[in-house]
Design a protein around this motif. Structure first.
Motif, PDB file in Angstrom:
ATOM      1  N   GLU A  46       2.798  -2.609  -3.574  1.00 21.12           N
ATOM      2  CA  GLU A  46       3.516  -2.003  -4.703  1.00 21.12           C
ATOM      3  C   GLU A  46       4.067  -3.094  -5.612  1.00 21.12           C
ATOM      4  N   MET A  47       4.645  -4.108  -5.012  1.00 24.00           N
ATOM      5  CA  MET A  47       5.191  -5.238  -5.793  1.00 24.00           C
ATOM      6  C   MET A  47       4.077  -5.931  -6.569  1.00 24.00           C
ATOM      7  N   LYS A 105       4.657   6.276   5.479  1.00 25.04           N
ATOM      8  CA  LYS A 105       4.498   5.011   4.740  1.00 25.04           C
ATOM      9  C   LYS A 105       5.855   4.384   4.473  1.00 25.04           C
ATOM     10  N   GLU A 119      -5.395   8.337   3.981  1.00 29.42           N
ATOM     11  CA  GLU A 119      -5.630   6.963   3.547  1.00 29.42           C
ATOM     12  C   GLU A 119      -7.021   6.458   3.899  1.00 29.42           C
ATOM     13  N   PRO A 126       2.970   4.818  -6.916  1.00 25.28           N
ATOM     14  CA  PRO A 126       2.639   4.241  -5.612  1.00 25.28           C
ATOM     15  C   PRO A 126       2.844   5.196  -4.435  1.00 25.28           C
ATOM     16  N   GLN A 127       3.652   6.245  -4.618  1.00 23.19           N
ATOM     17  CA  GLN A 127       3.819   7.232  -3.541  1.00 23.19           C
ATOM     18  C   GLN A 127       2.489   7.910  -3.218  1.00 23.19           C
ATOM     19  N   GLY A 128       1.598   8.006  -4.203  1.00 25.79           N
ATOM     20  CA  GLY A 128       0.285   8.588  -3.960  1.00 25.79           C
ATOM     21  C   GLY A 128       0.300  10.084  -3.691  1.00 25.79           C
ATOM     22  N   SER A 185       7.149   0.699   5.655  1.00 22.16           N
ATOM     23  CA  SER A 185       7.618  -0.306   4.691  1.00 22.16           C
ATOM     24  C   SER A 185       9.014  -0.789   5.059  1.00 22.16           C
ATOM     25  N   VAL A 228      -1.917   2.794  -2.966  1.00 20.85           N
ATOM     26  CA  VAL A 228      -1.012   1.670  -2.702  1.00 20.85           C
ATOM     27  C   VAL A 228      -0.519   1.810  -1.271  1.00 20.85           C
ATOM     28  N   LYS A 229      -0.895   0.883  -0.383  1.00 16.40           N
ATOM     29  CA  LYS A 229      -0.693   1.107   1.048  1.00 16.40           C
ATOM     30  C   LYS A 229       0.697   0.720   1.549  1.00 16.40           C
ATOM     31  N   ASN A 230       1.364  -0.242   0.884  1.00 13.75           N
ATOM     32  CA  ASN A 230       2.680  -0.659   1.389  1.00 13.75           C
ATOM     33  C   ASN A 230       3.508  -1.296   0.270  1.00 13.75           C
ATOM     34  N   GLU A 231       4.725  -1.763   0.642  1.00 15.27           N
ATOM     35  CA  GLU A 231       5.641  -2.259  -0.393  1.00 15.27           C
ATOM     36  C   GLU A 231       5.151  -3.570  -0.990  1.00 15.27           C
TER      37      GLU A 231
END
Ligand SMILES: Nc1ncnc2c1ncn2[C@@H]1O[C@H](COP(=O)(O)OP(=O)(O)OP(=O)(O)O)[C@@H](O)[C@H]1O
Ligand SMILES: Nc1ncnc2c1ncn2[C@@H]1O[C@H](COP(=O)(O)OP(=O)(O)OP(=O)(O)O)[C@@H](O)[C@H]1O
Ligand SMILES: [Mg+2]
Ligand SMILES: [Mg+2]
Lengths: 256, 256
Positions: free
Chosen positions: A95-96, B160, A53, A41-43, B164, A89-92
């Motif tokens: 990610e979840m 990012k 992005e 997810p860190q990309g 978050s 993956v743009k945010n937490e």
């Protein structure tokens, strides 16, 4: 048939992304067709090619959460033999969500299967954890490459990591082969570095790559210009290291 | 009342554990009472004191999965002002279990609350991710300290990560303060290192610690003898760096 190689380690910052990027690029320079998948997810894969992005429409996030066909998540980076699929993956919260969807541990395997006919190698960059994203990668892979920094924490983490990999592969992918440990960021001026590298070869004998990647500032600089190190400075010790690794991989067949 | 400080970053290998260990130990040397909590399933905190798995009976795993009272998970490391609670996560199945139990994001906050009366500082070492374990730490913390390696991937990951953190703290802990970015493994011989450190200070101005931790082999060697760097070699640049950081923290009050 192409080989799927997961580049994984629970330890952070050992050179997983750097190895996935530069080994892929080196194989592409040797005219192998390579696909690079970012499951972290860190990309960092996208960051390595200076993709921001707004340039990325789709990635592995959509493949997992919207069942987007993988081919639609490809991003063009202008290299002939290397294609990439960013994480995106743009945010937490996303990610979840991806983590939850990845509890079907065979999802990535199903998605990658058809592409084994098209590529010589498919690399998967993994996050620094043993969660569902890494388990997906281990389940999909034919073999596993584990970068190890010759430092205490990295060496200490190996025992538990290998035990966990064995458990995961017994349950979900009994055919998984171990490609080897790759010593990264090796600094011959540091006594401890030499000691730990020697200890690694002693305890794990045959399954340590002969190629050792030296600590080299060109390697850590190259992503800031959006290029693999071989395209940034082909004469640098880092570029030579990863080209040698690519040769060793091609000459070694499936396992050391 | 004691202050709870989470040491966090999604980027792996930036010096979270090294900072949590050495800042805790430096404050203990200055006779502050410190508690160090390991929320990272890798368990590097225990490794830093040469504790092996058989010496650890309980840890944060049991606190989360069996509701073990925190005090029963303390492990004695023989330092007067520093107490630790290891992670004690033995394999990937236990990691998944702890991750699941940690979906109650306020669990750690409830567990730590009574100990704020007993300690001057409580540090939480976080895993390299934005999952439930890190969210628990951010929800429990009074403030957040983010180590940053002066390298491209680490810098790129910050935007990012901060977004978050803001989302998480808005939802679960609106009082969270930002203690600052700590530049770690700074190598003045590498041009890029200097550039990135300068860029960091320029973009984030006041919230970067004045203290910069230099790359110093004594720092990476010290865990292999089970000691914080200040007890391994007090004259080393790394030990001096972390002692200066402890002083800066004590002099700065709550925020830069
Ligand atoms: N051979 C090398 N020489 C110098 N620097 C290196 C080398 N390999 C990696 N690095 C640097 O070390 C840092 C960590 O590498 P990288 O980010 O690839 O590790 P990772 O295992 O992918 O990290 P994460 O756990 O966050 O995914 C990066 O800043 C990278 O540029
Ligand atoms: N100032 C320093 N000088 C030299 N080496 C350092 C320094 N700080 C950290 N290191 C080394 O860099 C590596 C990464 O540090 P560390 O493990 O503390 O990072 P981390 O962020 O906790 O990693 P993870 O993401 O895996 O939890 C370790 O091998 C550590 O010994
Ligand atoms: Mg990475
Ligand atoms: Mg750590």
């Amino acid at each position: 048939m192409g080989e799927i190689i997961a580049v994984a380690s629970q330890k952070g910052g050992v050179g997983k992304t750097t190895t996935a990027i530069n080994l892929s690029a080196s194989l592409a320079i040797l005219e192998k067709r390579v696909l690079l998948i970012d499951m972290d997810p860190q990309g960092s894969v996208a960051a390595s090619f200076q993709l921001n992005e707004s340039q990325i429409k789709y990635g592995m996030y959509q493949v997992f959460t919207n069942n987007l066909p993988l081919i639609e998540a490809f991003t063009d980076i202008g290299l002939e033999y290397l294609d990439i699929v960013p994480a995106n993956v743009k945010n937490e919260a996303e990610e979840m969500e991806m983590f939850r969807q990845a509890m079907d541990f065979t999802h990535l395997k199903q998605v990658l299967e058809p592409f084994k006919k098209v590529y010589d190698f498919i690399f998967i960059d993994c996050p620094p954890s043993l969660g569902s994203l890494t388990i997906n990668a281990i389940t999909a892979a034919d073999s596993l490459l584990v970068p190890v920094q010759p430092e205490y924490y990295s060496l200490k983490a190996l025992g538990k990591f290998i035990r966990s990999i064995k458990n995961i592969s017994k349950k979900y992918n009994s055919g998984l082969e171990f490609k080897g440990f790759l010593i990264t960021m090796y600094d011959k001026r540091i006594k401890k570095s030499k000691e730990i590298a020697r200890e690694l070869r002693y305890s794990f004998k045959k399954i340590v790559f002969d190629t050792v990647i030296p600590r080299n500032s060109k390697v850590s600089e190259s992503p800031s210009v959006g290029k693999p190190v071989a395209l940034f400075d082909i004469t640098s010790p880092g570029a030579i290291g990863y080209l040698q690794l690519a040769e060793e991989l091609l000459n070694s067949g499936t396992n050391h």
